[in-house]
Design a protein around this motif. Structure first.
Motif, mmCIF file in Angstrom:
data_model
loop_
_atom_site.group_PDB
_atom_site.id
_atom_site.type_symbol
_atom_site.label_atom_id
_atom_site.label_comp_id
_atom_site.label_asym_id
_atom_site.label_seq_id
_atom_site.Cartn_x
_atom_site.Cartn_y
_atom_site.Cartn_z
ATOM 1 N N GLY A 21 15.662 8.720 -5.668
ATOM 2 C CA GLY A 21 14.538 7.966 -5.132
ATOM 3 C C GLY A 21 14.494 7.890 -3.614
ATOM 4 N N TYR A 22 15.613 7.561 -3.003
ATOM 5 C CA TYR A 22 15.624 7.424 -1.536
ATOM 6 C C TYR A 22 15.375 8.780 -0.860
ATOM 7 C CZ TYR A 22 17.957 3.084 -2.840
ATOM 8 O OH TYR A 22 18.272 1.891 -3.413
ATOM 9 N N ASP A 24 13.860 11.413 -2.056
ATOM 10 C CA ASP A 24 12.471 11.835 -2.266
ATOM 11 C C ASP A 24 11.520 11.073 -1.350
ATOM 12 O OD1 ASP A 24 13.300 13.607 -4.188
ATOM 13 O OD2 ASP A 24 12.753 12.320 -5.880
ATOM 14 N N ARG A 25 11.714 9.788 -1.228
ATOM 15 C CA ARG A 25 10.815 8.991 -0.385
ATOM 16 C C ARG A 25 10.932 9.386 1.084
ATOM 17 N NH1 ARG A 25 12.433 3.189 -2.063
ATOM 18 N NH2 ARG A 25 11.151 2.644 -0.274
ATOM 19 N N ILE A 26 12.145 9.645 1.532
ATOM 20 C CA ILE A 26 12.341 10.056 2.931
ATOM 21 C C ILE A 26 11.780 11.463 3.147
ATOM 22 C CG2 ILE A 26 14.141 10.701 4.609
ATOM 23 C CD1 ILE A 26 15.702 8.215 3.560
ATOM 24 N N ASN A 28 9.452 13.034 1.501
ATOM 25 C CA ASN A 28 8.003 13.165 1.269
ATOM 26 C C ASN A 28 7.164 12.270 2.168
ATOM 27 O OD1 ASN A 28 8.378 15.048 -0.784
ATOM 28 N ND2 ASN A 28 8.653 13.452 -2.310
ATOM 29 N N ALA A 29 7.791 11.522 3.053
ATOM 30 C CA ALA A 29 7.048 10.601 3.917
ATOM 31 C C ALA A 29 6.122 11.360 4.867
ATOM 32 C CB ALA A 29 8.017 9.741 4.717
ATOM 33 N N PRO A 34 7.283 4.717 6.006
ATOM 34 C CA PRO A 34 7.965 4.835 4.711
ATOM 35 C C PRO A 34 9.428 5.284 4.839
ATOM 36 C CG PRO A 34 5.828 5.906 4.630
ATOM 37 C CD PRO A 34 6.082 5.534 6.056
ATOM 38 N N ALA A 38 12.468 3.170 3.238
ATOM 39 C CA ALA A 38 13.390 3.836 2.308
ATOM 40 C C ALA A 38 14.817 3.817 2.847
ATOM 41 C CB ALA A 38 12.936 5.275 2.055
#
Length: 115
Positions: A21-22, A24-26, A28-29, A34, A38
């Motif tokens: 999760g972390y 991916d969020r970083i 894809n920001a 975001p 994250a």
């Protein structure tokens, strides 16, 4: 990217524990905000894991599915600050750090890659 090695190692730890999760969020920001959120959440979770990890001669570790996963050092505040400043200047740095976290390290990391 050597200057962000602690953050890469921390994110790589989450990848090894199947918590994408972390990363991916970083990765894809589209804006720095975001990434900051994250990273804050990742640091908070990581600190909790790090402080409750078991220790042996190799360092701190957790056990998952019968495997010891060594926990790297917590990234320093200056590294985190430099990373966030770099991301504010160029969001693509966040994607590069996330990509490196997903890659296999080029050499065997001892003690989770930082201790």
């Amino acid at each position: 990217m050597e200057e962000f090695r602690g953050i890469v190692n921390m994110l790589r730890f989450f990848v090894r524990t199947k918590n994408f999760g972390y990363v991916d969020r970083i990765g894809n920001a589209l804006t720095p905000e975001p990434v900051e959120v994250a990273l804050l959440e990742a640091m908070r979770a990581f600190r909790s894991i790090w402080e409750s990890a078991k220790t042996d001669e190799g360092g701190r570790y957790i056990e998952k599915d019968g495997e010891k996963i060594y926990v790297p050092k917590i990234p320093s505040d200056s590294e985190v600050e430099n990373f966030l400043n770099a991301v504010r200047e160029n969001i693509r740095i966040a994607k590069r750090v996330a990509t490196l976290a997903l890659a296999y390290p080029s050499k065997k990391e001892k003690n989770g890659g930082g201790e």
